[in-house]
Design an enzyme around this catalytic site. Structure first.
Site, PDB file in Angstrom:
ATOM      1  N   ASP A  91      46.104  55.600  43.859  1.00 18.84           N
ATOM      2  CA  ASP A  91      46.558  54.587  42.904  1.00 18.84           C
ATOM      3  C   ASP A  91      47.007  55.277  41.629  1.00 18.84           C
ATOM      4  OD1 ASP A  91      46.995  51.951  42.072  1.00 18.84           O
ATOM      5  OD2 ASP A  91      45.051  51.296  42.837  1.00 18.84           O
ATOM      6  N   HIS A 124      54.475  54.015  36.970  1.00 20.79           N
ATOM      7  CA  HIS A 124      53.197  53.307  37.151  1.00 20.79           C
ATOM      8  C   HIS A 124      52.437  53.780  38.383  1.00 20.79           C
ATOM      9  CE1 HIS A 124      53.670  50.217  33.980  1.00 20.79           C
ATOM     10  NE2 HIS A 124      54.918  50.605  34.094  1.00 20.79           N
TER      11      HIS A 124
HETATM   12  P1  ADQ Z   1      49.189  47.494  41.214  1.00 24.38           P
HETATM   13  O1  ADQ Z   1      49.414  48.334  42.402  1.00 24.38           O
HETATM   14  O2  ADQ Z   1      49.533  46.081  41.372  1.00 24.38           O
HETATM   15  O3  ADQ Z   1      49.927  48.097  39.939  1.00 24.38           O
HETATM   16  P2  ADQ Z   1      46.584  47.304  39.721  1.00 24.38           P
HETATM   17  O4  ADQ Z   1      46.690  48.273  38.614  1.00 24.38           O
HETATM   18  O5  ADQ Z   1      45.239  47.243  40.315  1.00 24.38           O
HETATM   19  O6  ADQ Z   1      47.605  47.602  40.892  1.00 24.38           O
HETATM   20  O7  ADQ Z   1      46.933  45.891  39.169  1.00 24.38           O
HETATM   21  C1  ADQ Z   1      46.757  44.754  39.964  1.00 24.38           C
HETATM   22  C2  ADQ Z   1      46.759  43.524  39.077  1.00 24.38           C
HETATM   23  O8  ADQ Z   1      46.859  42.387  39.909  1.00 24.38           O
HETATM   24  C3  ADQ Z   1      45.496  43.409  38.256  1.00 24.38           C
HETATM   25  O9  ADQ Z   1      45.831  43.005  36.954  1.00 24.38           O
HETATM   26  C4  ADQ Z   1      44.706  42.329  38.979  1.00 24.38           C
HETATM   27  O10 ADQ Z   1      43.936  41.522  38.131  1.00 24.38           O
HETATM   28  C5  ADQ Z   1      45.783  41.523  39.633  1.00 24.38           C
HETATM   29  N1  ADQ Z   1      45.281  40.978  40.887  1.00 24.38           N
HETATM   30  C6  ADQ Z   1      44.873  41.651  41.957  1.00 24.38           C
HETATM   31  N2  ADQ Z   1      44.432  40.805  42.891  1.00 24.38           N
HETATM   32  C7  ADQ Z   1      44.557  39.578  42.385  1.00 24.38           C
HETATM   33  C8  ADQ Z   1      44.285  38.275  42.880  1.00 24.38           C
HETATM   34  N3  ADQ Z   1      43.796  38.058  44.089  1.00 24.38           N
HETATM   35  N4  ADQ Z   1      44.544  37.247  42.073  1.00 24.38           N
HETATM   36  C9  ADQ Z   1      45.072  37.451  40.844  1.00 24.38           C
HETATM   37  N5  ADQ Z   1      45.349  38.639  40.347  1.00 24.38           N
HETATM   38  C10 ADQ Z   1      45.109  39.697  41.106  1.00 24.38           C
HETATM   39  C11 ADQ Z   1      50.722  49.278  39.679  1.00 24.38           C
HETATM   40  C12 ADQ Z   1      50.120  50.599  40.125  1.00 24.38           C
HETATM   41  C13 ADQ Z   1      48.738  50.758  39.539  1.00 24.38           C
HETATM   42  C14 ADQ Z   1      48.806  50.681  38.013  1.00 24.38           C
HETATM   43  C15 ADQ Z   1      49.557  49.443  37.592  1.00 24.38           C
HETATM   44  C16 ADQ Z   1      49.832  49.462  36.095  1.00 24.38           C
HETATM   45  O11 ADQ Z   1      50.080  50.654  41.548  1.00 24.38           O
HETATM   46  O12 ADQ Z   1      48.188  52.016  39.903  1.00 24.38           O
HETATM   47  O13 ADQ Z   1      47.504  50.611  37.495  1.00 24.38           O
HETATM   48  O14 ADQ Z   1      50.810  49.342  38.245  1.00 24.38           O
HETATM   49  O15 ADQ Z   1      50.483  50.622  35.707  1.00 24.38           O
END
Ligand code: ADQ
Length: 747
Positions: free
Chosen positions: A654, A448
């Protein structure tokens, strides 16, 4: 009473068959009647009816058909009142007299749900909606395997919205059917009822194949017997005995009849005793095991709340349909730690969304594996932050040890040919430890986070071991072609591995590599908001002086580039003073890994920058930056996304970044906001119609932000339409199904 010899088993069943009073509770579909391709075609034949009626006619024997079917339908086959009937899982029942309505619930809310599900079923060939008085059932037995996922994700969306409004109902999954029914009505209610009708001292025998029949099994008493019919293969059960199919069920009922009539029974089929699984043992034949560090939706998780929320949202929605359609299970850490001196516990629970196998971690694993090698070594290294990386021998030892432990649990849960899907940097050695335990089935891994370039990756003292272990997988999935190239370059430079197109050959094995960008469930961000949510977000906007909203949403992590983003926002206010008083940045950071010092430092850095900028530019009626250190529910996030003119998504690095996709999905297509996206997010590969920006260059990012804020409606609409099409096309379900199909194809 476990492990009866064949002779004792014969005696045991003979005693039951002779017992007076004897009560039999027998399900119909999949139990007394074989499944057919539609519920209309599955009906009791004359043989089934005769067997039941003959047994029910004998003195001291009471027989109830306990079914999910409607009462009129049941009555048309069993009109005589010596056979008792329980319809719609217990909502209606007929003893010796007239029908009783047990549930007494107003069924009218179900009508609109049924209409919605029916419309859905029409769009999915093979799907069928069955309407009953108190329940609706969506059958997907005849939907093609690869297409069930999409149907289910939509269906669960519809049903979950309904359940949120109607808590008296519940969703229940049967064998290739999902049903919505009153939560208070269960087949278990038939058990005490029949016991009362059978008379004092009764022994009951409950027979069924479905999860709804488990409700009966669970409330039986020690003198009773439970028989599961394995119509749709192995699954966890509370039953003590098993039979293969409806022919065997009929044979057992005939046997009861014969014994009670005083006949010497012919060579017969008797229920076989099930070897009761220990909490760690599940029936072999399950064909998919997903393994990830964190389990989805695991109620007992302590500690890192943010990661649990994250799992609940993303991965579980993507994988749930695939798990369901394949009878799969999910293995991971419970979130609990135990002292190193204590025994490591593991077990299985049904979370309601998936079957979960959990494992506790030793405290030293938490320290050296989770915060150590995973989050102190691999996370910063793979995100190309070498200065934040720490290497320790203890970390590497713990990394191997946790893999050994997980493999030990996994090999008890599934047979050696099951399909395994491991997730992320916590599990890079998983295929290796499984192969060492003799696993021969297909194994895939999805990373991921980014896979770094050779110069960065080779800083890891154990780089070659990691690569070697990764090549025990059959399929390696990454978010972008660049990550694939980095992996292949590392493998060819550091191992005697040969690369031919998308296959890496090493030690006589072939590992397929592919870019498979993950998606989201767009619908989840497009639902009409609840009034309370609208009110809350409107309140937030008012507190900002109703200025134009720029929105950042992240897990609080140094890879997300939050300080850089805030600084660039400050530069916007310096370089383009006309925005002062007119635009506000809301930065929502969900707490994450809060016990790791680096993350605590990030928080302090961010708060200091927010304070500086607000101090410098803020006015009585306008706050430049509002920093919210909290998590939001999906509906709230969607409404925030919709309220924003700019989605400010600027990680330094990311793997993908789902926030970028969620922001696009949530926009109003007639007046969409602009996505300002870091060129270093994996999402930038697919989302070329975003405004791409370099988060390391504050002035450049301030100019890009200015451009995004000024963008005219026509351009915003045109960019959004293309972005939305891609977010919808390449979604979480197509991603999960695509990975599993590719893994299948590897073998
Ligand atoms: P993350 O590093 O967690 O995931 P991301 O893909 O942006 O990053 O996902 C974050 C999730 O958390 C999103 O679904 C978002 O809605 C939720 N989120 C963020 N802030 C929030 C808040 N304040 N309240 C509620 N929800 C919140 C890892 C990798 C990424 C990759 C994903 C999936 O680092 O690059 O996209 O896995 O593979």
């Amino acid at each position: 009473m476990q492990g009866l010899s064949p002779a004792m088993r014969g005696e045991h069943w003979m005693a039951i068959a002779r017992h007076t009073p004897l009560g039999v509770l027998c399900d119909l579909d999949g139990t007394l009647v074989p499944f057919a391709s539609s519920p209309e075609e599955a009906r009791p034949d004359a043989d089934a009816v005769t067997i039941v009626e003959q047994l029910a006619a004998l003195p001291g024997a009471t027989v109830a058909i306990v079914s999910g079917r409607p009462k009129d339908w049941l009555e048309s086959f069993f009109p005589g009142d010596n056979v008792f009937l329980v319809a719609e899982h217990g909502a209606f029942r007929r003893g010796a007299g007239a029908w009783q309505n047990v549930a007494d619930l107003d069924p009218s809310p179900l009508l609109s749900l049924a209409d919605e599900l029916e419309a859905l079923a029409r769009r999915h060939p093979g799907a069928l909606l069955e309407r009953k008085r108190t329940t609706v059932a969506l059958h997907y037995r005849n939907v093609r395997r690869g297409q069930r996922g999409e149907l289910l994700i939509e269906a669960f969306g519809i049903i979950d919205r309904f359940l949120a409004r109607h808590p008296a109902y519940e969703r229940l999954e049967g064998v290739l059917v999902v049903e919505v029914r009153p939560a208070s009505v269960k087949k278990s209610s038939a058990v005490p009822w029949l016991r009362g009708l059978a008379g004092a001292g009764a022994r009951l025998v409950a027979i069924g194949d479905d999860v709804t029949d488990e409700h009966m099994f669970q409330v039986l008493e020690p003198q009773d017997e439970s028989i599961v019919v394995r119509t749709s293969g192995p699954r966890r059960t509370a039953a003590r005995w098993e039979l293969n199919d409806s022919n065997e069920v009929r044979a057992v009922l005939r046997y009861f009849h014969g014994v009670r009539r005083g006949h010497t029974p012919p060579p017969i089929v008797l229920p076989r005793e099930i070897e009761q699984p220990s909490p760690q043992r599940i029936v072999e034949g399950r064909d998919l095991l997903v393994v990830s560090n964190r389990l989805p939706d695991f109620r007992h998780v302590e500690g890192d709340e943010s990661e649990r929320k994250r799992n609940v949202g993303g991965l579980v929605s993507a994988l749930e349909p695939a798990l369901r359609a394949r009878g799969g299970m999910w293995l991971g850490w419970s979130g609990r730690t135990v002292a190193d001196s204590e025994h490591v516990e593991s077990g299985i629970i049904d979370s309601g969304t998936a079957q979960l196998a959990w494992l506790d971690y030793r405290e030293s694993w938490y320290r050296h594996y989770y915060t150590g090698y995973c989050n102190g070594t691999l996370w910063p290294l793979f995100h190309s932050f070498p200065s934040r990386v720490t290497f320790s021998d203890e970390g590497w030892s713990a990394y191997q040890e946790v893999h050994e432990e997980l493999a030990k649990v996994a090999s008890r849960l599934v047979g050696p040919t099951a399909m395994l899907w491991a997730h992320d940097y916590h599990l890079l050695l998983f295929a290796k430890v499984m192969r060492q335990r003799g696993h021969t089935g297909p194994m895939g891994h999805f990373l991921h986070i980014p896979f770094p370039s050779l110069d960065i990756f080779s800083m890891n003292p154990w780089a070659a071991q990691l690569l070697d272990a990764l090549l025990d997988f059959d399929l390696l999935g990454f978010h972008t072609p660049q990550h694939v190239q980095n992996f292949v370059a590392c493998a060819s430079a550091m191992l005697p591995a040969k690369v031919a197109e998308d296959v890496v050959h090493h030690r006589g094995r072939a590992t397929h590599v592919a870019a498979m960008p993950i998606g989201i469930i767009p619908d989840a961000f497009q639902e009409p908001p609840e009034a309370s949510v609208v009110e809350e977000i409107e309140g937030l906007m008012r507190s900002l002086g109703n200025s134009t909203l720029v929105l950042g949403v992240d897990r609080l992590d140094y890879t997300k580039g939050i300080p850089e983003r805030l600084i660039a926002f400050g530069r916007l206010l310096e370089l383009f003073p006309e925005w002062r008083g007119k635009v506000s940045l809301v930065q929502v950071s969900v707490p994450s890994r809060a016990d790791v010092p680096l993350y605590q430092e990030q928080r302090a850095t961010i708060e200091a920058i927010v304070g500086r900028i607000n101090g410098e530019f803020g006015e009585a009626a306008w706050v430049p930056i509002r920093y919210l250190y909290r998590s939001y529910a999906k509906g709230q996030l969607a409404e925030l996304y919709r309220a924003a003119r700019v989605g400010y998504v600027t990680p330094l690095r990311d793997g993908m970044n789902l926030v970028a996709k969620e922001f696009v999905a949530a926009q109003d297509p007639e007046n969409p906001g602009v996505l300002l996206l870091s060129q270093f997010a994996g999402a930038a590969v697919e989302m070329r119609d975003a405004v791409l920006t370099n988060p390391y260059h504050a002035d450049g990012m301030a100019r890009d932000l200015d451009r995004a804020l000024r963008m005219e409606l026509d351009e915003r609409k045109a960019r959004h339409a293309k972005l939305l099409a891609s977010v919808q096309r390449s979604n979480a379900v197509t991603w999960a199904e695509g990975f599993l199909d590719a893994l299948n194809a590897c073998r």
